[in-house]
Structure formats: structure tokens, C-alpha cells
Design an enzyme around this catalytic site. Structure first.
Site, PDB file in Angstrom:
ATOM      1  N   CYS A  42      -1.846  -3.013   6.268  1.00  0.00           N
ATOM      2  CA  CYS A  42      -2.030  -3.559   4.912  1.00  0.00           C
ATOM      3  C   CYS A  42      -3.072  -4.667   4.870  1.00  0.00           C
ATOM      4  O   CYS A  42      -3.120  -5.510   5.766  1.00  0.00           O
ATOM      5  CB  CYS A  42      -0.724  -4.164   4.404  1.00  0.00           C
ATOM      6  SG  CYS A  42       0.605  -2.990   4.303  1.00  0.00           S
ATOM      7  N   GLU A  97      -7.175  -1.689   0.094  1.00  0.00           N
ATOM      8  CA  GLU A  97      -6.190  -2.714   0.462  1.00  0.00           C
ATOM      9  C   GLU A  97      -5.393  -2.253   1.672  1.00  0.00           C
ATOM     10  O   GLU A  97      -4.202  -2.552   1.821  1.00  0.00           O
ATOM     11  CB  GLU A  97      -5.279  -3.038  -0.733  1.00  0.00           C
ATOM     12  CG  GLU A  97      -6.038  -3.806  -1.809  1.00  0.00           C
ATOM     13  CD  GLU A  97      -5.193  -4.246  -2.996  1.00  0.00           C
ATOM     14  OE1 GLU A  97      -3.966  -4.124  -2.968  1.00  0.00           O
ATOM     15  OE2 GLU A  97      -5.809  -4.733  -3.974  1.00  0.00           O
ATOM     16  N   GLY A 104       2.990  -4.651   5.876  1.00  0.00           N
ATOM     17  CA  GLY A 104       2.737  -3.489   6.740  1.00  0.00           C
ATOM     18  C   GLY A 104       1.585  -3.704   7.706  1.00  0.00           C
ATOM     19  O   GLY A 104       0.681  -4.504   7.460  1.00  0.00           O
ATOM     20  N   GLY A 140       8.015  -2.193   5.906  1.00  0.00           N
ATOM     21  CA  GLY A 140       6.764  -2.730   6.442  1.00  0.00           C
ATOM     22  C   GLY A 140       6.949  -3.930   7.352  1.00  0.00           C
ATOM     23  O   GLY A 140       7.859  -4.741   7.189  1.00  0.00           O
ATOM     24  N   ASP A 188       7.445   5.578  -5.716  1.00  0.00           N
ATOM     25  CA  ASP A 188       6.709   4.619  -4.894  1.00  0.00           C
ATOM     26  C   ASP A 188       5.402   4.214  -5.540  1.00  0.00           C
ATOM     27  O   ASP A 188       4.587   5.053  -5.918  1.00  0.00           O
ATOM     28  CB  ASP A 188       6.414   5.232  -3.522  1.00  0.00           C
ATOM     29  CG  ASP A 188       5.773   4.224  -2.594  1.00  0.00           C
ATOM     30  OD1 ASP A 188       6.528   3.503  -1.928  1.00  0.00           O
ATOM     31  OD2 ASP A 188       4.529   4.143  -2.548  1.00  0.00           O
TER      32      ASP A 188
HETATM   33  P1  XMP Z   1       4.371  -0.555   8.985  1.00  0.00           P
HETATM   34  O1  XMP Z   1       4.242  -2.018   9.321  1.00  0.00           O
HETATM   35  O2  XMP Z   1       5.673   0.021   9.428  1.00  0.00           O
HETATM   36  O3  XMP Z   1       4.365  -0.501   7.397  1.00  0.00           O
HETATM   37  O4  XMP Z   1       3.194   0.221   9.465  1.00  0.00           O
HETATM   38  C1  XMP Z   1       4.488   0.676   6.658  1.00  0.00           C
HETATM   39  C2  XMP Z   1       4.394   0.355   5.183  1.00  0.00           C
HETATM   40  O5  XMP Z   1       3.118  -0.200   4.864  1.00  0.00           O
HETATM   41  C3  XMP Z   1       2.852  -0.017   3.477  1.00  0.00           C
HETATM   42  N1  XMP Z   1       1.474   0.487   3.328  1.00  0.00           N
HETATM   43  C4  XMP Z   1       0.456  -0.216   2.803  1.00  0.00           C
HETATM   44  N2  XMP Z   1       0.405  -1.439   2.247  1.00  0.00           N
HETATM   45  N3  XMP Z   1      -1.936  -1.183   1.911  1.00  0.00           N
HETATM   46  C5  XMP Z   1      -0.796  -1.927   1.805  1.00  0.00           C
HETATM   47  O6  XMP Z   1      -0.844  -3.062   1.307  1.00  0.00           O
HETATM   48  C6  XMP Z   1      -1.946   0.063   2.454  1.00  0.00           C
HETATM   49  O7  XMP Z   1      -2.991   0.712   2.564  1.00  0.00           O
HETATM   50  C7  XMP Z   1      -0.696   0.580   2.917  1.00  0.00           C
HETATM   51  N4  XMP Z   1      -0.337   1.750   3.497  1.00  0.00           N
HETATM   52  C8  XMP Z   1       0.989   1.655   3.732  1.00  0.00           C
HETATM   53  C9  XMP Z   1       3.865   0.978   2.959  1.00  0.00           C
HETATM   54  O8  XMP Z   1       4.822   0.264   2.218  1.00  0.00           O
HETATM   55  C10 XMP Z   1       4.446   1.546   4.256  1.00  0.00           C
HETATM   56  O9  XMP Z   1       5.750   2.053   4.112  1.00  0.00           O
END
Ligand code: XMP
Length: 489
Positions: A322, A427, A319, A356, A265
């Protein structure tokens, strides 16, 4: 992108009812319903899907590899329900290995290498082992590994002096034991006949060769949708980041601990170093199912597939925590990203994991119709009891904390643990998510809605749903019309 690739992708988008010139996401479309021979939604009970290579799930849901979402507790809960958890990568490798082992130990019908303790050790050592592995009993062995007794929490319950030797508190031999080839069925008979909770397996020399517990047998029967390996142990995934040292040795340790599927990942998997790393891991672990992400372009899917990926994870910035798109301007709206990557992945029989942006059941259905084989959930599971972290009360409601992996808060916590030496531009954000009780009720709700979507499309299985499902674009007014509204005002 070369012309041939572009044509394939455009053909797929058009067949699905998605626009070619503009990228769309979940709310931009509705699923078109079809005449169906399904009499009742309850007739749909098959949600089987392929996650990677020979790893099949009984529901198309995996949990995000994030510190606030997946440790062994979430992975156990989800595998029992038919999904799968990916232990996150922000733990030292020894801890990740421990987490994988915990999942493999949970309700496996036969524990091949039960935790043992020497009779000459102290009860305090026994207590520490029981706590570390979250188990209620230890087999007691002599210097040669021969079974001499058993020490259960019942033996220790009223024991105040933990400096006593194990041999002073254990229940000594003779115990009811089985041979190494004892089956689950014959173990059930013995456990019932002698009214005992644990059946140690010993070889001819009297050495410990395994353990079968009544609890595990009951659980195996209780979780009928659980996903298990050939030995009856729950399936589990584990994650490695793409930019660490000693990666091959880390993967080796995870494989030895019983990890069923590896996730590589990184925020940006469409990159030379990721391609090189994947090739290296593939060469060293030929049989290992590997999921790689994240990407949002079909060319990236092709690159990873050619380098040896068994599944690709799609999602740049959709996400709920995000900020990537906001801060970098990069990231394809998720439904188009899934459909375009799946157009290429399907040709190679490689599953797509949609990662996400899933907020409701409809999004799960739309991700699958667009071509995903499974969805990865973060915030939707973040409020569950099984998600790591304490629940708290604020404004009269119960919440849990959910930190984006690239948020300031998550980075600071990694610095504290020694996993990061400086804070990178953030981010992601930290947010609170409403506490929602056990993960089983969240999954039941999502699967219930998925069942309903499938019935509208006339699909009995997820393969049919993916093949038959198509979209139509909708306006914002159309989307809003579909939300509950009241006319009394
Ligand atoms: P959800 O919408 O289910 O998404 O909460 C989970 C996914 O979000 C991604 N993720 C991030 N992407 N900055 C990002 O751009 C972040 O800080 C971050 N943290 C998580 C990741 O792919 C996760 O599975």
C-alpha cells in the site's frame, strides 16, 4: 464523534492497555502474559471464530480479495484448512461465478448437479469441459437426460482421435448407480464393494440426480478442519466492488452459484454511496452474510452496521503493497483502528476482519487481542504455491509477484481485460514475495504461533484470548530487543 461513543471507545482502549491520544500499530505493543493453567501448548486446539452472521471458521484467517492471492485454488486450499478465501472482484462476473462453482464442486461429498455431456457430442467437447471444470470424468446422458454411460480420463487416456463421438469411447451402462437419497456412508460401501471411483445417482426415470466420488469422500475425511456448508461443500466468499453497474444482478448470480458470504470491497467504505448500496443489497438479500470494508474509524463501523453489514473489514493503508497513507496522509495505524472499530462492533455482535499489515504470527495474535475475529492476509499468502501466477527465479531464489490492487501494474492489467478505462493515481506498488511452498505450511506455522500466544495468556479458545488479552506499550528499543540478536561481534 459524539461524547457517548467517544467514552465507550476510550474505555475499551484503556481496558486493552492501548493509548487514547495516539494511534499505534503492531510493533508499538507487546501482549501481556498471564498466569495460566495450560500445561502444554498442544492442549490448545480450538481456533473457532465467527466471520459473519452464521459463518464460522476453524482458523481466524481469510485470504485477500486480490488477483495475485485469491482465485478458486486458494479458496479451496484455505477452506480445507478451516479458513476462507474471497474470490477477487477484478474478474468479469461470469468468471467469478465459475470460480465460486469450482470451490463448491471441490470435494463436496455429494455433487448435486454433476457436469454431463450428451452421447452424441465429440471427445474434443468432453476434453474442453473436463479442462474447464478441472474434473476427471463426465456422466454421459441421452437427449432426455437419462444416464447412458460415463466418460473418464481413463477412457480418454490413449484416445488420439478426439473427433470420435462420446458414445464410442465411454463406458456404457450398466454401471453401479445409487438412488438420489444415497448417503455418504452407503456410497462408501458401494464404491468399495465394486471398486469403482464414481457413483452416479439416478432417479426412477433413469435421469441423473447427483454424483458421489471416491476422491471426494477421501478428501472429506482427510481435511478434518475444513469449513463446509450444510451440504458438505467448502465455504467460499466472493467480492463485488462498490462502484459498478448491475450490482444486484451480480450478487444474485454469485448467490445462485453457491457463494456463502459476500464481500463489498472498496478503498473508502465510509461513504454515502456505499451505505446506500449496502442497504439496497441488504433489502434484496435479507439472509445473505455480508462483510463490508474498508474502514478505520468507529463511526464508519457504526454506519455500516446500521446499514446492514454482518462484519466490517478494517484497514486503511497498513498493507504491505500500500501507498495510500504515503500518498494521501490518511489511515489510522492498524492496531488502534482494529480496537476502536471492535469497541463498537462488539456491542452489536458484529465481527471485525483485520485487513493488511500482518507480517508474522505475533501480528495475528495482536490483531485478535485488539478485537478482530479474523485477519485477512495478502503478502503472507502471495508466495504460496496456490496463489495465482507463476513462480520465477531471480538472484538465485524463487519468487512470486504481488501487486497492490491500486498499483500501476494491477491497473494496467485491468485495462487489458477491459475492466478499467483509465489509470488512476497509483496508491499501491508491485513487489516480489519469496516463494514459500504450499499454503498449508504457511498456515500451520501461523496457527502454531497463535497457539503459543494463547498459552502465554492462558486462553483455551479465541473468545477467551480476545477477552483476556491486553497490551503494554513498548519502546522501539524494546521491540528490537525482542528480535534475534547476537553478541559475538
Ligand atoms: P498485506 O499486508 O497482507 O495486505 O499484503 C493486504 C491488503 O492490502 C490492501 N491493498 C491495498 N491497499 N493500495 C492500498 O492502499 C493497494 O494497492 C492495495 N492492494 C491491496 C488490501 O486491503 C489487502 O487485503
Amino acid at each position: 464523534m459524539d461524547d457517548q461513543l467517544r467514552q465507550k471507545i476510550e474505555a475499551r482502549l484503556s481496558a486493552k492497555g492501548l493509548p487514547v491520544d495516539i494511534a499505534v500499530s503492531f510493533n508499538d505493543v507487546c501482549i501481556i502474559d498471564r498466569k495460566s493453567d495450560i500445561a502444554s501448548r498442544r492442549d490448545i486446539g480450538n481456533f473457532k471464530t465467527r466471520l459473519a452472521r452464521d459463518i464460522f471458521l476453524n482458523i481466524p484467517i481469510v485470504s485477500a480479495n486480490m488477483p495475485d492471492i485469491t482465485d478458486s485454488r486458494m479458496a479451496i486450499a484455505l477452506a480445507r484448512l478451516g479458513g476462507l478465501g474471497f474470490i477477487h472482484q477484478f474478474l468479469p462476473i461470469e468468471k467469478r461465478v465459475e470460480e465460486v462453482k469450482r470451490v463448491k464442486r471441490a470435494d463436496s461429498s455429494i455433487i448435486e448437479k454433476p457436469i454431463t455431456i450428451r452421447f452424441s457430442e465429440r471427445l474434443s467437447d468432453a476434453r474442453a469441459l473436463m479442462d474447464a471444470y478441472q474434473i476427471s470424468g463426465l456422466l454421459v446422458v441421452d437427449e432426455e437426460g437419462k444416464l447412458v454411460g460415463i466418460l473418464t480420463s481413463r477412457d480418454m487416456r490413449l484416445q488420439e482421435d478426439l473427433s470420435l463421438y462420446v458414445k464410442e469411447a465411454m463406458t456404457p451402462m450398466p454401471l453401479v448407480v445409487g438412488s438420489p437419497d444415497t448417503t455418504k456412508e452407503s456410497a462408501r460401501v458401494l464404491l468399495r464393494q465394486y471398486k469403482v471411483e464414481k457413483l452416479p445417482l439416478v432417479d426412477k426415470a433413469g435421469k441423473v440426480a447427483g454424483l458421489i466420488t471416491a476422491k471426494d469422500i477421501i478428501k472429506a475425511a482427510q481435511y478434518r478442519s475444513a469449513v463446509r456448508d450444510k451440504k458438505g461443500r467448502l465455504l467460499v466468499g466472493a467480492t463485488i466492488g462498490a462502484h459498478r453497474n448491475n450490482i444486484l444482478s451480480d450478487v444474485d448470480q454469485l448467490v445462485k452459484a453457491g457463494m456463502d458470504v459476500l464481500l463489498i470491497d472498496t478503498a473508502r467504505a465510509f461513504a454515502d454511496p456505499v451505505e446506500a448500496l449496502l442497504k439496497e443489497i441488504r433489502a434484496a438479500f435479507n439472509e445473505l452474510p455480508i462483510v463490508v470494508g474498508n474502514i478505520d474509524r468507529p463511526e464508519a463501523a457504526l454506519m455500516l452496521i446500521e446499514a446492514g453489514a454482518d462484519a466490517v473489514k478494517v484497514g486503511i493503508g497498513p498493507g504491505s503493497a500500500c501507498k495510500t497513507r504515503e500518498e494521501t496522509g490518511v489511515g489510522t495505524p492498524q492496531l488502534t483502528a482494529i480496537a476502536e472499530c471492535a469497541a463498537i462492533a462488539d456491542e452489536h455482535h458484529i465481527p471485525v476482519v483485520a485487513d493488511g499489515g500482518i507480517r508474522v504470527g505475533a501480528d495475528v495474535a495482536k490483531a485478535l487481542v485488539a478485537g478482530a475475529s479474523a485477519v485477512m492476509l495478502g503478502s503472507l499468502l502471495g508466495g504460496s504455491e496456490e496463489a495465482p501466477g507463476e513462480a520465477f527465479y531471480e538472484e538465485g531464489k524463487k519468487w512470486k509477484i504481488y501487486r497492490g490492487s491500486a498499483s500501476l501494474e494491477a491497473q494496467l492489467s485491468r485495462m487489458d481485460g477491459g475492466g478499467l478505462d483509465h489509470v488512476r493515481p497509483t496508491e499501491g506498488i508491485q513487489r516480489r514475495v519469496a516463494y514459500r511452498g504450499e499454503v498449508s505450511s504457511i498456515i500451520e506455522d501461523l496457527v502454531g504461533h497463535l497457539r503459543s500466544s494463547m498459552s502465554y495468556v492462558g486462553a483455551h479458545t479465541l473468545d477467551e484470548f480476545k477477552a483476556l488479552g491486553t497490551f503494554r506499550r513498548q519502546t522501539e528499543a524494546g521491540y528490537l530487543e525482542g528480535k534475534p540478536h547476537r553478541n559475538e561481534e
